[in-house]
Design an enzyme around this catalytic site. Sequence first.
Site, mmCIF file in Angstrom:
data_model
loop_
_atom_site.group_PDB
_atom_site.id
_atom_site.type_symbol
_atom_site.label_atom_id
_atom_site.label_comp_id
_atom_site.label_asym_id
_atom_site.label_seq_id
_atom_site.Cartn_x
_atom_site.Cartn_y
_atom_site.Cartn_z
ATOM 1 N N ASN B 69 0.809 -1.260 -0.154
ATOM 2 C CA ASN B 69 -0.084 0.183 -0.161
ATOM 3 C C ASN B 69 0.796 1.092 -0.183
ATOM 4 O O ASN B 69 1.778 1.182 0.619
ATOM 5 C CB ASN B 69 -1.143 0.070 1.251
ATOM 6 C CG ASN B 69 -0.266 0.624 2.398
ATOM 7 O OD1 ASN B 69 -0.100 2.022 2.627
ATOM 8 N ND2 ASN B 69 0.041 -0.080 3.236
ATOM 9 N N ALA B 70 0.268 2.110 -0.420
ATOM 10 C CA ALA B 70 1.056 3.517 -0.330
ATOM 11 C C ALA B 70 0.042 4.626 -0.327
ATOM 12 O O ALA B 70 -0.419 5.594 -1.295
ATOM 13 C CB ALA B 70 1.678 3.754 -1.803
ATOM 14 N N ILE B 71 -0.864 4.436 0.628
ATOM 15 C CA ILE B 71 -1.701 5.423 0.710
ATOM 16 C C ILE B 71 -1.414 6.945 1.026
ATOM 17 O O ILE B 71 -1.913 7.921 0.537
ATOM 18 C CB ILE B 71 -2.610 5.040 2.215
ATOM 19 C CG1 ILE B 71 -3.202 3.557 2.154
ATOM 20 C CG2 ILE B 71 -3.968 5.954 2.419
ATOM 21 C CD1 ILE B 71 -3.995 3.192 1.126
ATOM 22 N N CYS B 131 6.256 5.844 8.576
ATOM 23 C CA CYS B 131 5.421 5.614 7.260
ATOM 24 C C CYS B 131 6.270 5.816 6.182
ATOM 25 O O CYS B 131 7.174 6.492 5.850
ATOM 26 C CB CYS B 131 4.639 6.858 7.138
ATOM 27 S SG CYS B 131 3.578 6.600 5.756
ATOM 28 N N ASN B 193 6.259 -1.577 11.186
ATOM 29 C CA ASN B 193 5.143 -1.110 10.318
ATOM 30 C C ASN B 193 5.796 -1.813 8.688
ATOM 31 O O ASN B 193 6.449 -2.848 8.890
ATOM 32 C CB ASN B 193 5.749 0.620 9.803
ATOM 33 C CG ASN B 193 4.786 1.230 9.251
ATOM 34 O OD1 ASN B 193 4.290 1.104 8.385
ATOM 35 N ND2 ASN B 193 4.625 2.503 9.824
ATOM 36 N N GLY B 245 1.434 -8.991 9.652
ATOM 37 C CA GLY B 245 1.016 -10.281 9.134
ATOM 38 C C GLY B 245 0.299 -11.394 9.878
ATOM 39 O O GLY B 245 -0.012 -12.448 9.467
#
Lengths: 241, 304
Positions: B69-71, B131, B193, B245
């Site tokens: 993901n790269a929100i 992040c 993260n 996970g």
Amino acid sequence: MKQQQFTIESNAAIAHQVYELRLSGDAGALATPGQFVNVQVGNAYLRRPLSVAKWDDRGMTLIYKVVGSGTDWLAQQPTGARLDILTGLGTGFDLKKARKHPLLVGGGVGLPPLYQLGIELIKMGCQPRLIMGFASERDVFYQKEFEQLMPVTLMTQDGSAGGKGLVTDASLQAQDSFLYACGPIPMLKALHALPLDGQFSLEERMGCGFGACMGCTIQTAKGPRRVCHEGPVFSKEDLLW
Amino acid sequence: MVNMKVNLLGISLDNPVLGASGCFGFGEEMAALYDLNLLGSFSFKGTTLHPRLGNPLPRIAETPSGMLNAIGLQNPGVHEVIATELPKMKGYFHKPVMANVSGFSVEEYVAVCSLLDQQDQVGWLEVNISCPNVKEGGMSFGTSPELAARVTRAVKAVCKKPIIIKLSPNVTDSALIARACEDEGADGFSLINTYVGMRIDLKTRRPVLANRTGGLSGPAVFPLALHLVRQVYKAVKVPIVGMGGIASAQDVLEMMLAGATAVQVGAASLVNPYACRDIIRDLPLVMEEYGITNISDIIGGMKD
């Protein structure tokens, strides 16, 4: 939204790489045409968001195109197989905006949600018509099904079936009262430029499909909105095109 | 009868399972499906000082046993979170919530933390210095022991509530960074993260993600997360919230044996929105199967 098990009644090709998947089970979480479902496929980690052509008390019919390993797995599933599906996702079309002569425009696998939409509009006393567009004759599906409901204009890009050209080459009629469109983004943008108010169903890569991951957010006139949750259907004035 | 209660920095949790930040929004979507009060707690969407739209689409790519993901920290900004999201949350969640905070400068971390520290609903502040999907700030604070220590010192100076530093796995030595933060008063750590990764579209030869890279999560990272939790557990004295996970009650027990006091469940909730509920339902049975009466007894209990 509900998580439900469905049983495959039939799963057959109806056009080039396009399959109609009839499922029995509880489709009660679907409330408005344009909502979608998210299907668990084989060993793939993420579910596959698919559009719903119709539903009733017994189940629902999905139409999908084989575009990768996930949908390829789905195409190989036999009658009787069970599928884990999140159903009743997203916000569908607003039927109250239709007025007397709504114009439905669908391109390729964007067509399915317009089928249940047509059924509902006719129930309300509307007289919808449809422009359906495909790349070529081998891609055409649901022509007869739609023709039983409403007048249909068929367009193909290579002219191998119906009129030659894009859906936007089929002209607007004076009586067209409201536009409901679903298909590829370039098609939707072209329709958005027409002098006709309408709603547009978008397609995006999704993570969860139910609003938790923010993976499909677009900027709208009302601020950031999730295609999977506040969409996939957006009103003309909300899209910044 | 087994006991699933754990104590996380002075707050008793009914069970050690939390929804992970970024996979749970502010809880509203999940609360429509089941009673969130059966959770230990959850960590809400990473919050910055100003509203953020996040990165261009696509932001999601699938991987074997996981996802990228790269929100890009989409969130409504801390003022809107306090004015709208927290009051709404009172309607469906009655336990202390974990506030996840992100920033692009030390000053921003301080500003957001001090505002959320004053909210009664907030039990802990989870300071995200990891992040991987934003250009400045974010992970750059978490990959330097000096910067990580500086953020820790600055937020500790303005907050009364426990400060949990969320660590990046994209470093040579997580333990080194954890110790630097512990020296400045970090009350706990959460990890991991996501790992930075990439996919390429064979048709276009471009990265699938508009951001080029994204963070890998899902079962693919579970063994990597377990390893890092163990390393940090051995390096620090403060409690750890383990994640990466986790998808089953068995995974929860493994993560706690490695050293976690509590766990967060992230990507699993995106595939099965009931994942946390199912894990909490299964946990007593799996504890009994392995002869565990008090779950807190197994924290860090892996035999080396």
